[in-house]
Every structure is written in structure tokens, then in C-alpha cells.
Design an enzyme around this catalytic site. Sequence first.
Site, PDB file in Angstrom:
ATOM      1  N   THR A 182      33.476  46.482  38.554  1.00  0.00           N
ATOM      2  CA  THR A 182      33.206  45.130  39.038  1.00  0.00           C
ATOM      3  C   THR A 182      34.022  44.077  38.295  1.00  0.00           C
ATOM      4  O   THR A 182      33.943  42.892  38.599  1.00  0.00           O
ATOM      5  CB  THR A 182      31.687  44.826  39.031  1.00  0.00           C
ATOM      6  OG1 THR A 182      31.445  43.710  39.876  1.00  0.00           O
ATOM      7  CG2 THR A 182      31.180  44.562  37.636  1.00  0.00           C
ATOM      8  N   ARG A 231      33.840  44.628  31.051  1.00  0.00           N
ATOM      9  CA  ARG A 231      35.138  44.127  30.571  1.00  0.00           C
ATOM     10  C   ARG A 231      35.782  45.077  29.567  1.00  0.00           C
ATOM     11  O   ARG A 231      36.913  45.512  29.744  1.00  0.00           O
ATOM     12  CB  ARG A 231      34.980  42.740  29.947  1.00  0.00           C
ATOM     13  CG  ARG A 231      34.440  41.720  30.935  1.00  0.00           C
ATOM     14  CD  ARG A 231      34.594  40.297  30.422  1.00  0.00           C
ATOM     15  NE  ARG A 231      33.623  39.417  31.058  1.00  0.00           N
ATOM     16  CZ  ARG A 231      33.796  38.113  31.224  1.00  0.00           C
ATOM     17  NH1 ARG A 231      34.897  37.526  30.786  1.00  0.00           N
ATOM     18  NH2 ARG A 231      32.870  37.375  31.809  1.00  0.00           N
ATOM     19  N   GLU A 279      28.316  42.652  30.233  1.00  0.00           N
ATOM     20  CA  GLU A 279      29.667  42.102  30.062  1.00  0.00           C
ATOM     21  C   GLU A 279      30.549  43.018  29.211  1.00  0.00           C
ATOM     22  O   GLU A 279      31.722  43.220  29.510  1.00  0.00           O
ATOM     23  CB  GLU A 279      29.604  40.704  29.433  1.00  0.00           C
ATOM     24  CG  GLU A 279      28.934  39.655  30.312  1.00  0.00           C
ATOM     25  CD  GLU A 279      29.720  39.293  31.562  1.00  0.00           C
ATOM     26  OE1 GLU A 279      30.878  39.698  31.707  1.00  0.00           O
ATOM     27  OE2 GLU A 279      29.139  38.588  32.432  1.00  0.00           O
ATOM     28  N   ASP A 304      24.315  41.284  42.676  1.00  0.00           N
ATOM     29  CA  ASP A 304      25.539  41.681  43.370  1.00  0.00           C
ATOM     30  C   ASP A 304      26.065  43.079  43.079  1.00  0.00           C
ATOM     31  O   ASP A 304      26.149  43.927  43.974  1.00  0.00           O
ATOM     32  CB  ASP A 304      26.659  40.650  43.142  1.00  0.00           C
ATOM     33  CG  ASP A 304      26.910  40.348  41.663  1.00  0.00           C
ATOM     34  OD1 ASP A 304      26.226  40.932  40.799  1.00  0.00           O
ATOM     35  OD2 ASP A 304      27.781  39.517  41.357  1.00  0.00           O
ATOM     36  N   GLU A 360      36.141  36.778  43.673  1.00  0.00           N
ATOM     37  CA  GLU A 360      35.446  37.552  44.719  1.00  0.00           C
ATOM     38  C   GLU A 360      36.034  37.374  46.118  1.00  0.00           C
ATOM     39  O   GLU A 360      36.041  38.305  46.928  1.00  0.00           O
ATOM     40  CB  GLU A 360      33.959  37.188  44.749  1.00  0.00           C
ATOM     41  CG  GLU A 360      33.186  37.640  43.521  1.00  0.00           C
ATOM     42  CD  GLU A 360      33.437  36.786  42.283  1.00  0.00           C
ATOM     43  OE1 GLU A 360      33.196  37.280  41.162  1.00  0.00           O
ATOM     44  OE2 GLU A 360      33.888  35.617  42.425  1.00  0.00           O
TER      45      GLU A 360
END
Length: 527
Positions: free
Chosen positions: A513, A139, A135, A293, A427
Site C-alpha cells: 500500500t 514504508r 507506517e 482502506d 491514490e
Amino acid sequence: GESRAQPASGAPPARETRAPFRFDYERFRRSLRHPVRGGRPGEDPETRARRMKIKEMMKFAWDNYKQYALGKNELRPLTKNGHIGNMFGGLRGATVIDALDTLYIMELEEEFQEAKEWVEKSFDLNVNGEASLFEVNIRYIGGLLATYYLTGEEVFKSKVLELGEKLLPAFNTPTGIPRGVINLGRQGTRSLLSPCSGMSWSWGWASAGSSILAEFGTLHLEFLHLSELSGNPVFAEKASNPPQPGLLHPPRVMNIRRVLNRVEKPQGLYPNFLSPVTGSWVQHHVSIGGLGDSFYEYLIKSWLMSDKKDSEAKKMYDDALEAIEKHLVKKSAGGLTYIAEWRGGILDHKMGHLACFSGGMIALGAEHAAEERRQRHMELAAEITSTCHESYARSDTKLGPEAFRFDAGSEATATRLSERYYILRPEVVESYMYLWRLTHDPKYRHWGWEVVKALEKHCRVEAGFSGIRDVYTTTPTHDNMQQSFFLAETLKYLYLLFCEDDVLSLEDWVFNTEAHPLPINHTDFKA
């Protein structure tokens, strides 16, 4: 990098005597093929009006965060306060960092300055606490890198390199596969030469201290750029393959891709959990949503970011996609194509919202494949995206559930209460954006606009946007959370869907992502 002798123990590193490395930002900007915010005139007034509406939503989300939660990680819009959470280990301002590049691209100049000022004055990296490596990377590292590349403002570069260095101890494992959690404090001597400083642990719930495929597989893009900006190859070595001989910081034992290439893959599939200690799979659960993913996404994107030079990443992607097509892609009785999950050889006929990014990913990969394959993959991408659209269309709110099933009698709908929520996830609109750019079929803009209307109707509250607990009721309960990825991703992808193709052109940028744009390395560029 030229080879450097190892310094005698106790001696300062040899490189300190050189002129400090300086990234050439001006040259980078000249290498781009399109203006960052586009330059093409001329679109119809309706498209412009829709784009302006999405810009207004971003301003509303930001203004409320700024008013009620600035400096906290996320806004709680119903109670009008901030939320800190435990994912970022003492880091704050997740929404600020996630929103920066979106504010910039939307030309929300005043709001961008407010965010930049917070980074300059209040963004503290001297923090303690356990953070998710994944994360923080997608981010914070992604958001700061993108904003530096978009603006050239030094503050973003210095912050991202300082934070990047704090993530390196996560790689000190027997295999070099990083653990999932890093303690951002405990840095001891803040030097790359002291490997034993910031301690890292794996998440308690990841099977028995294993590392999660999507997490350790989703560092490559950002770490290559950390090396690019710092002139220090240590970041790239951690995240990629092969190690370069003779460097000051040789990779500990091996690195992520080498481990993955070596390990046995059941049916060519990559399970979700790998041990950072032994480098073997912990259990055989495969999914394209959630835990697996972005690993697949970063393979194709690594190849694109390298200007199509990283042939190893391309081969790994092609092989993985072939195994997915062979074992996981299914068609429901009603004719909907979906990607099932695989648990030790038994298929679970459900698809998570997170897996809906795969339509966009497959289209992006198809774009560069041989003709027969290109056609097949474009069709597959369109079918999966259409199935994800059905999961939205079949709900009362026209927003999709967290996961949907394909069982007798129900298709593309959530059957369990625990899967009926929508937390402002991106998504599905992400795939609309890619398919729009790669096909220009107007249905993708039409579908995107349906999402905008549904968000306004069901998720917009007095002081921001909130997720909802059940997409199948038109009087939903709100979850009181404006996720930072709503500003980073959902609103950015919707905005880009209604932009001309040269705004953050896919020829110049690869999205991480968390939808933070990172530049493609134009290797043929002559200054």
C-alpha cells in the site's frame, strides 16, 4: 515446515544446529516472467518524453532531500531543512527507504547508490521510541523488501529481517490482533522466544485503545515475505491463517483473519475499530478511505500474491465488496458514482482522497472474476476513477482535495476548509495506472499528464515539492512538506503509467500500500 519439538526451558532453540536458512535469490529471479525494468522496445516519442519528465521530477525531489535533509525522515522544501515527526519511533531516513525502489526502476543509478550507501552506513535500527506498526511496516519493511527483491543486495535483506523482528512484540495481545504502536527499543533479550520485550500500545486517539482495521489488516503481504526470506514461519503466523501445527512459535491465541472471520459483521461490512483485547468492534464506523482502506486492498492482493491459492482471502474480498456495493456505492444527482461512509447505519455522503485507490483495486480484482462480475466491476472501477478525476478537474489547481462531498448543489468538491488541502497523495494516479494497464484507454494517460502539469505548476518550489493548503486557489499556500510517499508512490505510479506493461509487470509483482513491489509466488515455477 516439519514439526519441531519445543526445547526444554533454557535450552537453545533446536533449529540453531541446522545449516542456516538461505533464501535462493537466483531461483527467485528465474521465476519472474518479465525483466524487472521491462525489455519491450517501441513506444511513441511523446510517451517517452513524458516518462523522462517524471524521472526528472524524481531526481529533483531526491537531490533536494539529499542536500537539505538526508537522514531526516522528510524534506521541508520551503525552509530547506529536514523533518523527523513522531510516526517512526526513532527510525530515520523514511524518504531514503521509500525512494529506493523508485530510483532503481527509473534507472537513476547514481541516486540509487547514494541511497544504498546511506542504508549501509547510517541506517540505525537500535533506536528507542514509539512507532506506528502500520507506517513502519508499509514504508520501511515494504521498501526494504522490494529493494532486496529488485536488486538481490544482501544489505536490504539483513536490515529488513532485523527490523521485522522488532515488530513482533506488537502481536502480544490477548487476541493476537496487534496494537497500533510498538516501542522499538525495550527489546530486552532480542529473541523471538521472549514474548514480553518490546512493549506496544494503541494510538491514544484510536477509540479507547482499539486497533484500526486498515492497520492490522495491512501486514499480511510484508509478513509473508519476511517468513519467505528468513525461513522463519513466525512472521507469517502472526499475519495470517491458519497456524501451522508443530512449529516452534505457535501463534499466541489466534490470529488476525480468524478473529475477523469469527466476529459479527454489521450488514457484512467491516467497521474501522476492533479491540485487540476482546476481539470485538469498538464502534460501527465503516469507510473505504482512511481507516479501512488498505484492509480490503490486502485481501485481493494476498490472493494475487499467493498465485491465486489463498482462496480464503479471495472469498473475504468478494463478500466485503458485495456488501460495499450493496450499502455504500451511490450515484449522485449529477451521475457520479462514489463510495459513501457509514456511521452506525447513517450514510455520510463524502469520499476521501484515500478512498480513490479503490478504482484501481476493484479493477485489479475484476480482472480475475467470472464474466458477469468482471464486466460489472470493471465498470464500477472506471466510474469511481472518473469521479476521482472529477474531484481534480473541478478544482482551480487541477489537484484534488483531501475529501469531497456529494450534497445538494456541490458534487465532487470539498465544502469544508479543513478538507481542501492536497499533500502530494498518490491514490488517484494509482487508479489511473491500474486502469491504464487493464484497459489501455488513453484517457488515463491523459489524466495522469494533467496531474504532472499541476504538480509542476503548483507544488514544485525552489528546493523540492510541497503540498498545498487549498486546491481551489491558484495562488496556494505551501505546507512545507515533501512527503516520503510522493517519491515512493505518486511519482512511481505516474512513471509506470507511461511505461510499457512489462515494467514491474502485474504478472510478477503486487504493490504494497506504499507502492513497494513484492513478488507473486509463482507456485508452478520449475527451477
